[in-house]
Design an enzyme around this catalytic site. Structure first.
Site, short mmCIF file in Angstrom:
data_model
loop_
_atom_site.label_atom_id
_atom_site.label_comp_id
_atom_site.label_asym_id
_atom_site.label_seq_id
_atom_site.Cartn_x
_atom_site.Cartn_y
_atom_site.Cartn_z
N HIS A 19 0.84 -1.20 0.00
CA HIS A 19 0.00 0.00 0.00
C HIS A 19 0.87 1.25 0.00
CE1 HIS A 19 -2.99 -2.73 2.21
NE2 HIS A 19 -3.55 -2.48 1.03
N LYS A 43 -18.65 -5.58 6.73
CA LYS A 43 -17.37 -6.27 6.62
C LYS A 43 -16.60 -6.11 7.93
CE LYS A 43 -13.41 -6.65 3.53
NZ LYS A 43 -12.72 -6.08 2.38
N ARG A 92 -1.73 -6.04 -8.16
CA ARG A 92 -0.58 -6.89 -7.86
C ARG A 92 -0.33 -7.89 -8.98
NH1 ARG A 92 -3.17 -8.55 -2.28
NH2 ARG A 92 -4.77 -8.76 -3.83
N SER A 130 -2.95 -7.76 2.72
CA SER A 130 -3.26 -7.65 4.15
C SER A 130 -3.66 -9.01 4.72
CB SER A 130 -4.38 -6.63 4.38
OG SER A 130 -3.96 -5.35 4.02
#
Length: 162
Positions: A19, A43, A92, A130
Site C-alpha cells: 500500500h 465487513k 498486484r 493484508s
C-alpha cells in the site's frame, strides 16, 4: 492551474508496504492524494476503522499533499465530494485485474466523470496482501518485511490477546 487530486481507497486492514508503495508513487503523479479507508459495517475487519486510520497516519508521516480519511456509501460520491475525479487502485497480479475492472466499469457507469487509474505494485510487493500479513502474524511468523513497525506492533498486540 488545475489541482489533480486522486483518492486511493481500501480497507487497509492493515496497511502494508505494498500500500505504501502505491501511496508514495501516487504522490509522484498527483498533486494531492487522499487515502480513504472504507467504513463498511457489513465487513468485519481485524482492526477498527479508527485503528486503521491511526496506523496509516503513523506510517505516512506529515505530508501536506496527503490526507487520510474515511468514507461510507458509494466511493464515487465520496470522490466527487472531495473535489476529485480519479480513483487510484493498485494491481498486484492479473488475478486482481478482473475484479478491479468490473468495479471500475460500475463506478464509471454510476458517475461518468470519475475515472479509475491502475498502478502496478512494484515487483517486491507483488505477492503481498493484508490477508497474508494477518495470517503470518496470527501464526507468530516474521512480518518485518511486510509492514512498518507501528503496524507490526499493532498486529502483535491483536494476536497476543485471547
Amino acid at each position: 492551474m488545475k489541482t489533480h487530486i486522486a483518492v486511493y481507497p481500501g480497507s487497509f486492514d492493515p496497511i502494508t508496504y505494498g500500500h505504501l508503495d502505491i501511496i508514495h508513487r501516487g504522490l509522484e503523479v498527483f498533486d494531492e492524494l487522499i487515502v480513504a479507508v472504507a467504513s463498511n459495517s457489513e465487513k468485519k475487519g481485524l482492526f477498527t476503522v479508527a485503528e486503521r486510520l491511526d496506523m496509516i497516519r503513523q506510517t505516512v508521516g506529515d505530508n501536506p499533499r496527503l490526507r487520510v480519511d474515511t468514507f461510507e456509501g458509494l466511493l464515487v460520491d465520496y470522490v466527487v465530494a472531495m473535489g476529485s475525479r480519479v480513483i487510484l487502485r493498485g494491481l498486484r497480479a492479473v488475478s486482481d485485474f478482473e475484479y478491479e475492472f468490473q468495479i471500475a466499469q460500475m463506478n464509471h457507469t454510476v458517475r461518468e466523470e470519475v475515472e479509475t487509474l491502475f498502478m502496478m505494485t512494484s515487483v517486491p510487493f507483488g505477492y503481498l496482501s493484508s490477508s497474508i500479513v494477518k495470517e503470518v502474524a496470527s501464526l507468530k511468523g516474521p512480518i518485518d518485511s511486510f509492514v512498518p513497525a507501528p503496524v507490526k506492533a499493532a498486529l502483535e498486540r491483536k494476536f497476543s490477546k485471547g
